[in-house]
Design an enzyme around this catalytic site. Structure first.
Site, short mmCIF file in Angstrom:
data_model
loop_
_atom_site.label_atom_id
_atom_site.label_comp_id
_atom_site.label_asym_id
_atom_site.label_seq_id
_atom_site.Cartn_x
_atom_site.Cartn_y
_atom_site.Cartn_z
N ARG A 58 31.91 46.94 31.60
CA ARG A 58 30.85 47.28 30.86
C ARG A 58 29.77 47.80 31.53
O ARG A 58 28.27 48.40 31.69
CB ARG A 58 29.85 45.77 30.82
CG ARG A 58 30.61 44.81 29.58
CD ARG A 58 29.74 43.49 29.83
NE ARG A 58 30.08 42.37 30.67
CZ ARG A 58 30.83 42.09 30.86
NH1 ARG A 58 32.31 42.35 30.53
NH2 ARG A 58 31.28 41.51 32.15
N GLU A 95 36.70 34.50 42.58
CA GLU A 95 36.32 32.58 43.31
C GLU A 95 37.38 31.89 43.82
O GLU A 95 37.41 32.02 44.86
CB GLU A 95 35.52 31.60 41.98
CG GLU A 95 35.45 30.54 42.60
CD GLU A 95 34.50 30.18 41.08
OE1 GLU A 95 34.13 28.68 41.07
OE2 GLU A 95 34.22 30.71 40.06
P1 AMP Z 1 29.89 40.69 41.12
O1 AMP Z 1 31.14 41.01 41.68
O2 AMP Z 1 30.43 38.73 41.45
O3 AMP Z 1 28.96 40.86 41.61
O4 AMP Z 1 29.70 40.42 39.55
C1 AMP Z 1 29.84 41.81 38.97
C2 AMP Z 1 30.48 41.83 37.53
O5 AMP Z 1 30.70 40.88 36.94
C3 AMP Z 1 29.72 43.04 36.68
O6 AMP Z 1 30.87 43.77 36.28
C4 AMP Z 1 29.57 41.94 35.41
O7 AMP Z 1 29.81 42.73 34.68
C5 AMP Z 1 30.52 40.66 35.69
N1 AMP Z 1 29.27 39.80 35.98
C6 AMP Z 1 29.02 38.56 36.76
N2 AMP Z 1 28.41 37.83 36.54
C7 AMP Z 1 27.87 38.30 35.20
C8 AMP Z 1 27.73 37.38 34.37
N3 AMP Z 1 26.38 36.09 34.06
N4 AMP Z 1 27.00 38.08 33.44
C9 AMP Z 1 28.10 39.36 32.69
N5 AMP Z 1 27.86 39.55 33.40
C10 AMP Z 1 28.87 39.09 34.77
#
Ligand code: AMP
Length: 170
Positions: A58, A95
């Protein structure tokens, strides 16, 4: 314009405990989409950008629009084994277990001024891995830029070395 109203909350996708932030209504509205690109680009205050790096998948949507707006190159960072040419890879924690991201070895030149973009900053693991890839190729990170930040997950702590901009905060 209220961009927030174009972000749709989906409770329980893709897992029961997740409140998914769906950007498809924003993609589907040309005026809100244009305004969003304007807000993201304006946060750079005229700083020169050579490459916009977008995280799969995305991060590609607004990443490419931003690259167009900033007259910069666009670099996709992808999940393993998706990119056809020589790659470097960085892993990050999930996770449960780890995952990795890849970038083409010729995507960034030493000294390139880079803007990193993704739709959501959650735990920051993705953004941190993307920063690592860019720096290994000698890129200079000008900003990490997100449509939205889930501030309760403290993702910005993982990338606190860099300027961060989020158009929306939850
Ligand atoms: P992180 O690595 O935990 O910061 O997660 C970021 C990635 O996970 C991004 O590429 C987002 O597209 C996706 N992501 C994580 N949490 C969400 C959420 N609540 N809604 C949509 N996309 C998310």
């Amino acid at each position: 314009m209220q961009i927030k109203k174009y972000i749709r909350d989906i409770q329980g996708f893709p897992k029961k405990e997740i409140l998914f932030k769906d950007i498809t209504p924003l993609l589907n509205d040309p005026i809100a989409r244009k305004e969003t690109v304007f807000i993201l680009a304006e946060s750079l205050k005229g700083q020169k950008i050579d490459k916009v790096v977008g995280a799969e998948s995305r991060g590609f949507f607004f990443g490419i629009l931003l690259a167009q707006e900033l007259n910069a190159g666009f670099v996709p960072v992808r999940k393993p084994n998706k990119l056809p040419y020589d790659t470097i890879s960085a892993s990050y924690e999930l996770e449960y277990g780890t995952d990795s991201l890849e970038m083409h070895t010729d995507a960034i030149k030493k000294g390139d001024r880079v803007l990193i973009h993704d739709d959501v900053l959650a735990t920051g693991g993705t953004a941190k891995a993307v920063c690592e890839l860019v720096e290994r190729l000698g890129g200079e990170i000008v900003q990490c830029n997100f449509l939205m930040e889930l501030s309760f997950l403290n993702g910005r702590e993982k990338i606190s070395r860099y300027p961060i901009f989020s158009a929306l905060t939850y």
